[in-house]
Design an enzyme around this catalytic site. Structure first.
Site, mmCIF file in Angstrom:
data_model
loop_
_atom_site.group_PDB
_atom_site.id
_atom_site.type_symbol
_atom_site.label_atom_id
_atom_site.label_comp_id
_atom_site.label_asym_id
_atom_site.label_seq_id
_atom_site.Cartn_x
_atom_site.Cartn_y
_atom_site.Cartn_z
ATOM 1 N N MET A 66 -5.794 -6.829 8.233
ATOM 2 C CA MET A 66 -5.221 -6.053 9.334
ATOM 3 C C MET A 66 -6.054 -4.797 9.554
ATOM 4 S SD MET A 66 -1.215 -6.634 8.659
ATOM 5 C CE MET A 66 -1.337 -6.172 6.974
ATOM 6 N N TYR B 108 11.526 -35.442 -16.267
ATOM 7 C CA TYR B 108 10.089 -35.220 -16.148
ATOM 8 C C TYR B 108 9.634 -35.289 -14.695
ATOM 9 C CZ TYR B 108 9.621 -40.242 -15.397
ATOM 10 O OH TYR B 108 9.726 -41.491 -14.877
ATOM 11 N N ARG C 224 -2.845 3.402 8.484
ATOM 12 C CA ARG C 224 -3.209 2.250 7.652
ATOM 13 C C ARG C 224 -2.143 1.163 7.646
ATOM 14 N NH1 ARG C 224 -4.611 4.721 1.928
ATOM 15 N NH2 ARG C 224 -5.932 2.872 1.819
ATOM 16 N N ARG D 271 -3.623 -1.675 -6.185
ATOM 17 C CA ARG D 271 -2.837 -2.906 -6.060
ATOM 18 C C ARG D 271 -3.230 -3.817 -7.207
ATOM 19 N NH1 ARG D 271 -6.149 -4.457 -0.687
ATOM 20 N NH2 ARG D 271 -8.166 -4.679 -1.656
ATOM 21 N N THR E 136 9.182 -40.095 -4.293
ATOM 22 C CA THR E 136 9.510 -39.184 -3.194
ATOM 23 C C THR E 136 8.638 -39.388 -1.957
ATOM 24 O OG1 THR E 136 8.207 -37.517 -4.343
ATOM 25 C CG2 THR E 136 10.605 -37.367 -4.536
ATOM 26 N N HIS F 209 -14.979 -6.788 1.363
ATOM 27 C CA HIS F 209 -13.752 -7.524 1.689
ATOM 28 C C HIS F 209 -13.913 -9.000 1.383
ATOM 29 C CE1 HIS F 209 -11.117 -4.641 3.281
ATOM 30 N NE2 HIS F 209 -11.826 -4.322 4.358
ATOM 31 N N GLY G 74 -8.013 -6.422 3.951
ATOM 32 C CA GLY G 74 -8.899 -6.391 5.111
ATOM 33 C C GLY G 74 -8.470 -7.237 6.293
ATOM 34 N N ARG H 72 5.024 -49.994 -12.661
ATOM 35 C CA ARG H 72 5.756 -50.461 -11.481
ATOM 36 C C ARG H 72 5.299 -51.868 -11.104
ATOM 37 N NH1 ARG H 72 4.871 -47.440 -5.907
ATOM 38 N NH2 ARG H 72 2.908 -48.552 -6.009
ATOM 39 N N SER I 164 13.312 -43.381 -11.295
ATOM 40 C CA SER I 164 12.167 -42.547 -10.963
ATOM 41 C C SER I 164 12.183 -42.387 -9.448
ATOM 42 C CB SER I 164 10.882 -43.204 -11.431
ATOM 43 O OG SER I 164 9.779 -42.456 -10.982
ATOM 44 N N LYS J 53 0.830 -1.193 0.000
ATOM 45 C CA LYS J 53 0.000 0.000 0.000
ATOM 46 C C LYS J 53 0.871 1.253 0.000
ATOM 47 C CE LYS J 53 -3.707 -0.438 2.478
ATOM 48 N NZ LYS J 53 -4.249 -0.677 3.820
ATOM 49 N N CYS K 132 7.924 -39.313 -9.207
ATOM 50 C CA CYS K 132 6.530 -39.733 -9.302
ATOM 51 C C CYS K 132 5.824 -39.684 -7.955
ATOM 52 C CB CYS K 132 6.449 -41.130 -9.888
ATOM 53 S SG CYS K 132 7.259 -42.371 -8.881
ATOM 54 N N ARG L 102 0.606 -47.908 -11.142
ATOM 55 C CA ARG L 102 0.693 -48.874 -10.036
ATOM 56 C C ARG L 102 -0.154 -50.072 -10.409
ATOM 57 N NH1 ARG L 102 -0.965 -44.112 -7.948
ATOM 58 N NH2 ARG L 102 0.463 -42.930 -6.606
HETATM 59 P P1 ADP Z 1 -7.650 -2.199 3.956
HETATM 60 O O1 ADP Z 1 -6.274 -2.686 3.764
HETATM 61 O O2 ADP Z 1 -8.431 -2.946 4.929
HETATM 62 O O3 ADP Z 1 -8.353 -1.943 2.656
HETATM 63 P P2 ADP Z 1 -7.181 0.626 4.086
HETATM 64 O O4 ADP Z 1 -5.984 1.146 4.781
HETATM 65 O O5 ADP Z 1 -7.141 0.589 2.620
HETATM 66 O O6 ADP Z 1 -7.522 -0.787 4.681
HETATM 67 O O7 ADP Z 1 -8.386 1.518 4.599
HETATM 68 C C1 ADP Z 1 -9.715 1.163 4.444
HETATM 69 C C2 ADP Z 1 -10.514 2.294 3.856
HETATM 70 O O8 ADP Z 1 -10.386 3.468 4.610
HETATM 71 C C3 ADP Z 1 -10.059 2.651 2.479
HETATM 72 O O9 ADP Z 1 -10.828 1.960 1.558
HETATM 73 C C4 ADP Z 1 -10.320 4.112 2.348
HETATM 74 O O10 ADP Z 1 -11.524 4.299 1.691
HETATM 75 C C5 ADP Z 1 -10.412 4.591 3.765
HETATM 76 N N1 ADP Z 1 -9.269 5.456 4.010
HETATM 77 C C6 ADP Z 1 -8.023 5.112 4.366
HETATM 78 N N2 ADP Z 1 -7.226 6.195 4.449
HETATM 79 C C7 ADP Z 1 -7.989 7.258 4.118
HETATM 80 C C8 ADP Z 1 -7.747 8.652 4.000
HETATM 81 N N3 ADP Z 1 -6.544 9.160 4.227
HETATM 82 N N4 ADP Z 1 -8.760 9.439 3.652
HETATM 83 C C9 ADP Z 1 -9.979 8.913 3.416
HETATM 84 N N5 ADP Z 1 -10.277 7.623 3.511
HETATM 85 C C10 ADP Z 1 -9.298 6.796 3.862
HETATM 86 MG MG MG Z 2 7.282 -46.542 -2.854
HETATM 87 MG MG MG Z 3 -7.705 -0.857 1.255
#
Ligand code: ADP
Ligand code: MG
Ligand code: MG
Length: 885
Positions: A90, A865, A79, A352, A781, A470, A88, A632, A778, A8, A845, A576
């Site tokens: 963390m 192989y 964040r 991402r 494993t 999420h 989602g 075999r 062969s 991120k 194998c 086999r």
């Molecule tokens: P996750 O990894 O769970 O997606 P994020 O860090 O992306 O968590 O945050 C979740 C949501 O919070 C984001 O989708 C975004 O919309 C909102 N958010 C995060 N930072 C900001 C910010 N600086 N301003 C406005 N919204 C934010």
């Molecule tokens: Mg054997």
């Molecule tokens: Mg996010």
């Protein structure tokens, strides 16, 4: 700088560099996270305090707002973000920097008291949850803050959150803080820097929360990586009707279609979309039209009630559309983006490479290749081999679908077909699954907390949430069938019922869900095998073009052989023979052979088995049409074949004309203390050469017959469990002598090879000697791992889980090849063997033959192989190509 800044943080910085509007901020590195776990939060804070302060100054200057300044406040988000995306899993905290004074200032400054107090109550709620641990105590209990909201709503006589008055919101903040004090014994922190450090530590802590740990385990992400923390100026999507927030994808993450798509909410904050609490609206007009079509909503109705962003905010939409294209081009991969519009100004908050289903993965890689955006090599590297598995999964049978009873429809969040019993809780899903039941988890809204239950389920069904919640993202990542936002359904978590109109379903009832269409059916709907499409074939052809390692299959039946060929196997690496014996008539003759007292009796019984075996081989070789087939010779300990219940023993005694006592005595004699290390493998063939003779006859007889019919064959006869050169030599002699006889009798000759399995460490150590006679190796494993570690494969359940948990072992060596130990034996034996016999053909194998990291190892040590089960053939082909790139 993804390793240091997390995905991120790195992408935010990158977006800023290429001119995409991003709120200013800074990132605390993943290294600090490791420090945090070794020296603790206190120390980390001391070390970083000054740097963080000056970084905040930097944001203040850029934004012309000041952190903690009531007259002109700056708010920030804190964040999480790891090297690999963990959507989602963390924690993130928004609106940080508010307290009783600052909220008043914010309200005055923006002239929007409602907005200020709504932001404040959200902050207290989020901070309370994430940093101060205000969670429900029981799974059926309500979230403590949600409970307070319900209460206030009831007292105010309103139904929806946005009907709450400013006074109500103020009341909420007071009650939230009171709840915090009652639960934790501490006041809610008012000092912005206190809040900031609390949040930073909480994000570090969230690296070790249960769902993050589980997700890492699932995705094979190392625990050492840690998370970065990005602190960023807040932008607000909840400042009125010219503000909004949303999530979008540059292509369809479900089926890979090249169509910009996504969802957004007007006057809302980010979490509202991804948490799936309000069902959001579509970004593009076409997306909105398709959505309406599925729901049976007329175009006029749609345009009036559910207009897309493209229609409501055309300028912002145009800007967003240009940015998504720019970002996709920049990263040359499908992007998953988060954005917010504050009073008509667009901000990107995240991008991402998007999680996607197996079929989207294949289609997007092929499309990007055809669009000239990536090379062949890149296209191959874009494939996660294990995800190909999804493409080979069954789909609903069209005829069965016609007859099925449709219950309701939701959003097709992740395609696929699933049937199972309804469960309502994640831990139940895991428990039922452990009992071998197939379940579908049904929830009001899916949250990342349900990860374990989602993993254990065949499919996921929710009443709320959109395509970008999420859970939908995670489900697509897992390739799990998922339907969200099936709004006609009512879920009662306490009664454990699911109500759709007049139909009431209970926990344990069966339903079927079609994640491709969003349809939910009553009961079980039959499935059929999936068909491979053009993109899949293109990709496989490409893989073969780049791979050096060949992929064969393990197949014991003509059906498996045919399946594997259709998946592109270029031979059988392990056929086999023992499975062929487990059919009614054959097993009787086999038992007779085993229980005979002398050679004469055995030969007589073997005569009966011969025609069966010959027919089996005939069919397999016929399917393989000239491709090499390694057969075999008999391997398992004999007592595995004898009858163990009295009724069968009586029958057997009668058939053999001996009394029961004699028979049971003979069975008794076959018992071994440790059958895996006992009388098995070539030890059988060496003590009872007549077995080897019969099998050689069956194999080569079948091949001669096919040759006369004009079908080419390439038999490779494999002697199992060799540890000593002479063990092999004696068997080879029997095989070659028998072959001569067969060729004379049949009046044709053909080429065949005699080789051995290397599955005993001694064989690997003396591979040069063995290669002086053996024409191929062969690596078995499974046995080689068993004997190298000294772990009985059948008894590992008692200690392996502990070993994995304690990290004594990183992975189960029976699933992922142990490259350091077993791998060393493989590479050494290959080298020594080829030193004596340069043309020596070498393959593996075991189960490892279809496991991507093991396949890559086999490429590196220059095997010819790998051989794996039919459904893993495409996976191994792609892994082999990736190894070569
Ligand atoms: P996750 O990894 O769970 O997606 P994020 O860090 O992306 O968590 O945050 C979740 C949501 O919070 C984001 O989708 C975004 O919309 C909102 N958010 C995060 N930072 C900001 C910010 N600086 N301003 C406005 N919204 C934010
Ligand atoms: Mg054997
Ligand atoms: Mg996010």
């Amino acid at each position: 700088m993804r390793n240091l800044l997390g995905g991120k943080g790195a992408n935010l910085a990158e977006m800023n560099l290429i001119g995409v509007p991003v709120p200013p901020g800074f990132t605390i590195t993943t290294d600090v996270c490791s420090e945090y776990y070794s020296i603790g939060g206190e120390e980390v804070r001391n070390l970083l305090n000054d740097e963080v302060k000056s970084a905040i100054k930097g944001i203040e200057t850029l934004m012309s707002h000041n952190f903690g300044d009531p007259s002109n406040p700056l708010l920030v988000s804190v964040r999480s973000g790891a090297r690999a995306s963990m959507p989602g899993m963390m924690d993130t905290i928004l609106n940080l920097g508010l307290n009783d004074e600052v909220v008043a200032g914010l309200s005055k400054k923006t002239g929007n008291e409602r907005f200020a107090w709504d932001s404040y109550r959200r902050f207290v709620q989020m901070y309370g949850d994430v940093v101060l641990g205000m969670k429900p105590a029981e799974k059926t209990e309500q979230d403590p803050f949600e409970a307070i909201i319900e209460q206030v709503k009831e007292e105010a006589g309103v139904k929806l959150d946005n009907e709450l008055s400013v006074e109500n919101l103020k009341d909420l903040v007071v009650r939230f803080k009171k709840a915090v004090y009652e639960r934790t014994g501490k006041d809610f922190p008012a000092d912005p820097y206190e809040q900031l450090w609390g949040a930073v530590m909480a994000v570090f802590n969230s690296w070790m929360n249960e769902r993050a740990i589980l997700y890492r385990k699932m995705e094979g992400i190392p625990a050492e990586w840690g998370t970065a923390v990005t602190v960023q100026a807040m932008v607000f999507g909840n400042m009125g009707n010219t503000s909004a927030t949303g999530v979008c994808f540059s292509r369809d993450a479900g089926n890979g279609e090249n169509l910009f798509n996504g969802e957004y909410l007007i006057n809302a904050q980010g979490e509202d979309v991804v948490a799936g609490i309000r069902t959001p609206q579509q970004i593009t007009k076409i997306g909105s039209q398709r959505w309406a079509e599925r729901g049976g909503i007329s175009e006029a109705d749609r345009a009036a009630k559910y207009p897309s962003m493209e229609e409501c905010m055309p300028e912002i939409y145009a800007e967003l559309n240009a940015i998504q294209q720019k970002l996709e081009d920049h990263y040359s991969d499908m992007q998953d983006m988060e954005f917010t519009v504050q009073e008509g100004k667009l901000w990107l908050l995240q991008t991402r490479n998007g999680k996607r289903t197996g079929s989207a993965m294949v289609k997007i890689a092929c499309d990007l290749l055809h669009e000239g955006k990536i090379t062949e090599e890149q296209a191959i590297m874009r494939i996660e081999p294990n995800k190909l598995d999804e493409l080979l999964h069954p789909v609903f049978d069209k005829e069965a679908l016609k007859k099925a009873q449709l219950l309701t429809k939701g959003l097709p969040a992740s395609p696929g077909a699933a049937t199972g019993q309804i469960v309502f809780f994640a831990d139940d899903a895991a428990a039922w699954n452990a009992e071998g039941k197939k379940v579908i988890i049904v929830r009001q809204e899916t949250s990342p907390e349900d990860l374990e239950g989602m993993t254990a389920s065949q499919g996921i069904l929710t009443t709320r949430g959109g395509m970008t919640s999420h859970a939908a993202v995670v489900a697509r990542g897992m390739g799990k069938c998922c339907i969200t936002g099936a709004g006609e359904m009512m879920v009662n978590m306490v009664e454990r019922t699911l109500t759709i109109g007049k139909t009431v379903l209970h926990e344990g009832d069966r339903i079927s869900i079609n994640g491709t269409t969003g349809e939910v059916f009553l009961g079980e709907v039959a499935t059929v095998a999936a068909e491979m499409d053009d993109d899949f074939r293109t990709l496989m052809t490409l893989a073969d073009k780049h791979a050096r390692l060949q992929v064969r299959t393990n197949a014991d039946t003509p059906r498996d052989a045919a399946t594997a060929r259709s998946f592109g196997a270029v031979g059988i690496g392990l056929c086999r023979t023992e499975h062929m014996f487990f059919e009614a008539e054959k097993i009787k003759a086999m038992r007779e052979m085993i229980l005979s007292e002398n050679e004469e009796g055995r030969v007589k019984a073997l005569e009966k088995i011969l025609p069966y075996q010959r027919k089996d081989f005939y069919e397999i070789f016929k399917v393989m049409q000239g491709l090499p087939v390694t057969v075999r010779l008999l391997d398992p300990p004999l007592h595995e074949f004898v009858p163990h219940d009295v009724k069968q023993q009586e029958e057997m005694a009668e058939a053999m004309g001996i009394d029961l006592a004699t028979l049971t005595a003979r069975i008794e004699k076959l018992n071994e203390q440790n059958p895996m290390l006992g009388h098995r493998g070539c030890r059988l063939g060496n003590t009872f050469p007549e077995i080897t003779r019969m099998q050689t006859r069956a194999i080569l007889g079948a091949c001669c017959q096919l040759q006369k019919e004009g079908i080419e064959t390439h038999p490779e006869i494999m002697v199992p469990l060799v540890g000593i050169l002479y063990e092999f030599k004696q068997q080879e002699e029997v095989i070659r002598a028998t072959a001569e006889k067969v060729f004379e009798e049949e009046g044709v000759r053909l080429d065949f090879k005699v080789g051995t399995m290397i599955e005993i460490p001694r064989a690997a150590l003396t591979a040069d000697r063995i290669a002086s006679s053996a024409e191929f190796f062969s690596f078995g494993t499974n046995d080689l791992t068993q004997m190298t570690f000294g772990y009985s494969r059948d008894d590992i359940a008692s200690f392996l889980p502990h070993y994995l948990e304690q990290k004594i072992l990183k992975v189960d060596p029976f699933q992922v090849l142990d490259q350091k130990g077993v791998g060393q034996l493989i590479s050494m034996a290959t080298e020594r063997g080829r030193a004596i016999r340069p043309e020596l053909k070498v393959g593996i194998c075991g189960e490892h033959g279809g496991e991507p990291s093991s396949v890559k190892f086999c490429h590196r040590v220059e095997l010819n192989y790998v051989s794996c089960s039919p459904f893993r053939v495409p996976i191994a082909r792609v892994a082999a190509a990736q190894a070569a790139i």
